[in-house]
Design an enzyme around this catalytic site. Structure first.
Site, PDB file in Angstrom:
ATOM      1  N   ASP A 238       0.974  -1.708   0.213  1.00  0.00           N
ATOM      2  CA  ASP A 238       0.270   0.183  -0.045  1.00  0.00           C
ATOM      3  C   ASP A 238       1.253   1.327   0.168  1.00  0.00           C
ATOM      4  O   ASP A 238       1.507   1.655   0.421  1.00  0.00           O
ATOM      5  CB  ASP A 238      -1.291   0.527   0.357  1.00  0.00           C
ATOM      6  CG  ASP A 238      -1.526   0.934   0.868  1.00  0.00           C
ATOM      7  OD1 ASP A 238      -3.105   0.630   0.696  1.00  0.00           O
ATOM      8  OD2 ASP A 238      -1.338   2.051   1.159  1.00  0.00           O
TER       9      ASP A 238
ATOM     10  N   ASN B 166      -1.378  13.259  -3.758  1.00  0.00           N
ATOM     11  CA  ASN B 166      -2.821  13.111  -5.119  1.00  0.00           C
ATOM     12  C   ASN B 166      -2.854  15.115  -4.457  1.00  0.00           C
ATOM     13  O   ASN B 166      -3.469  15.879  -5.180  1.00  0.00           O
ATOM     14  CB  ASN B 166      -3.709  12.678  -4.944  1.00  0.00           C
ATOM     15  CG  ASN B 166      -3.715  11.490  -5.706  1.00  0.00           C
ATOM     16  OD1 ASN B 166      -3.011  11.578  -6.726  1.00  0.00           O
ATOM     17  ND2 ASN B 166      -4.287  10.157  -5.684  1.00  0.00           N
TER      18      ASN B 166
ATOM     19  N   ASP C 187      -1.033   9.538 -10.153  1.00  0.00           N
ATOM     20  CA  ASP C 187      -0.309   8.271 -11.533  1.00  0.00           C
ATOM     21  C   ASP C 187       0.509   8.295 -11.889  1.00  0.00           C
ATOM     22  O   ASP C 187       0.827   6.742 -11.961  1.00  0.00           O
ATOM     23  CB  ASP C 187      -1.592   8.057 -13.001  1.00  0.00           C
ATOM     24  CG  ASP C 187      -2.520   9.291 -12.631  1.00  0.00           C
ATOM     25  OD1 ASP C 187      -3.326   8.850 -11.512  1.00  0.00           O
ATOM     26  OD2 ASP C 187      -3.493   9.545 -13.313  1.00  0.00           O
TER      27      ASP C 187
ATOM     28  N   GLU D 293      -3.947   2.339  -4.672  1.00  0.00           N
ATOM     29  CA  GLU D 293      -3.149   2.367  -4.291  1.00  0.00           C
ATOM     30  C   GLU D 293      -2.616   1.437  -3.932  1.00  0.00           C
ATOM     31  O   GLU D 293      -1.410   0.884  -3.505  1.00  0.00           O
ATOM     32  CB  GLU D 293      -2.788   3.930  -3.199  1.00  0.00           C
ATOM     33  CG  GLU D 293      -3.199   3.628  -1.702  1.00  0.00           C
ATOM     34  CD  GLU D 293      -4.972   4.111  -1.800  1.00  0.00           C
ATOM     35  OE1 GLU D 293      -4.458   4.951  -0.531  1.00  0.00           O
ATOM     36  OE2 GLU D 293      -5.053   4.535  -2.731  1.00  0.00           O
TER      37      GLU D 293
END
Length: 337
Positions: free
Chosen positions: A210, A218, A227, A253
């Site tokens: 993770d 983000n 991304d 993620e």
């Protein structure tokens, strides 16, 4: 809004997972027709031997064939045996020329789905030539050449059509099972691949990764940077885990890897260290450090359900997050090096 479940016809549900079942059902239908026509035409002594021979052959052959097809998929030799048996049946049933050619379409169908295109092409040619020989064999059928012109080439054309359909469906299946961003399989594809693999009956490792602080990445630097981080991490996993070791973007993620237990715990720990090394190098290209937390678990016994193993790895991942992130935690039931 309440989601409405789409009801599908039983035959769609039957064939959508394995289109070759269409061929199985067509053959059993043909056997039923053979038995029915044998009963109807039994008074015709000239046809009795051919009809009875065909009925006995199919009554013996079909159960054996169905067993082989279900338990051993579809060996190429079985498809060729089907084609040869249909050539013989074309001669036996030449006075009822529709049923055998139609069942031959089912043979071409299975050849196109089970064999390489070149072999499927030759199976279709064999059926076309066999049909031509059956209608010309004395006593020849009336209008034999018209029948050959309209029926025999159809097998090859049908094989080409099915091959194109097979390629298109394979493309859509790959598209549906691949994460568009990382190029890794998605969760659905990983679970299906695992169930079909020999590894499902053995003991395994599961590692869940993770990305740490991904929401902040983000929020602070934008989804484009997020991304890029996911794509680069997917590339690292593809480099470090080999063919036969299932790797997937599990969702958001999260990434998941399934390995055979033949990989030692020391070797697995070394790969986790290499992932950390690659991430340190990757962090030099981003405005923030890129780290991951991982949870590791191993099967308790052969054939343990994958979801149970994933649940233990997920619990270990939760502990890694609670202990400060950027580390791997091994499940309490897992031996560590």
């Amino acid at each position: 809004m309440k989601e409405t479940k789409v009801q599908q016809s039983w035959w769609i549900r039957r064939y959508e997972r394995d289109p070759r079942k269409f061929g199985d059902d067509a053959r059993w239908l043909f056997l039923g027709l053979v038995i029915a026509m044998t009963a109807v035409y039994w008074p015709h002594h000239a046809m009795r031997a051919n009809m009875l021979s065909s009925a006995v052959l199919w009554a013996v052959y079909l159960p054996i064939r169905t067993y082989i097809r279900i338990h051993y998929r579809t060996p190429s030799s079985l498809v060729w045996t089907d084609a040869l048996s249909m050539v013989v049946n074309m001669y036996w049933w030449k006075w009822l020329p529709v049923s055998a050619p139609l069942l031959s379409v089912a043979v071409v169908w299975e050849a196109a789905w089970s064999l390489p295109v070149a072999q499927a092409f030759w199976v279709s040619i064999l059926l076309g030539v066999g049909y031509a020989g059956a209608v010309l064999w004395p006593p020849a059928l009336p209008h034999a050449w018209d029948s050959i012109v309209f029926v025999a080439p159809f097998y090859t054309l049908f094989a080409v059509l099915l091959y194109l359909l097979r390629r298109q469906l394979g493309y859509f299946e790959t598209l549906a099972g691949t994460d568009y961003l990382t190029g890794l399989p998605n969760r659905r594809q990983l679970l299906e691949s695992y169930q079909k693999s020999p590894q499902a009956a053995l003991r395994s490792w599961v590692v869940i990764f993770d990305m740490d602080n991904f929401k902040q990445i983000n929020d602070r630097f934008g989804h484009i940077v997020g991304d890029m981080v996911l794509r680069d991490f997917g590339r690292i996993l593809r480099q470090l885990f080999r063919t036969g070791e299932l790797t997937a973007r599990y969702g958001g993620e999260e990434f998941l890897v399934v390995l055979p237990l033949s990989v030692s715990s020391a070797a697995l720990k070394e790969r986790l260290a290499r992932i950390n090394f690659h991430l340190q190098d990757l962090s030099l290209h981003y405005p923030t450090p890129v780290t991951v937390s991982a949870g590791v678990a191993q099967s308790w016994h052969d054939g343990e359900p994958l979801m149970a193993l994933i649940a233990r790895a997920d619990e270990a991942l939760y502990q890694a997050k609670a202990r400060g992130k950027n580390q791997a935690v091994w499940s309490a039931s897992t031996s560590t090096p």
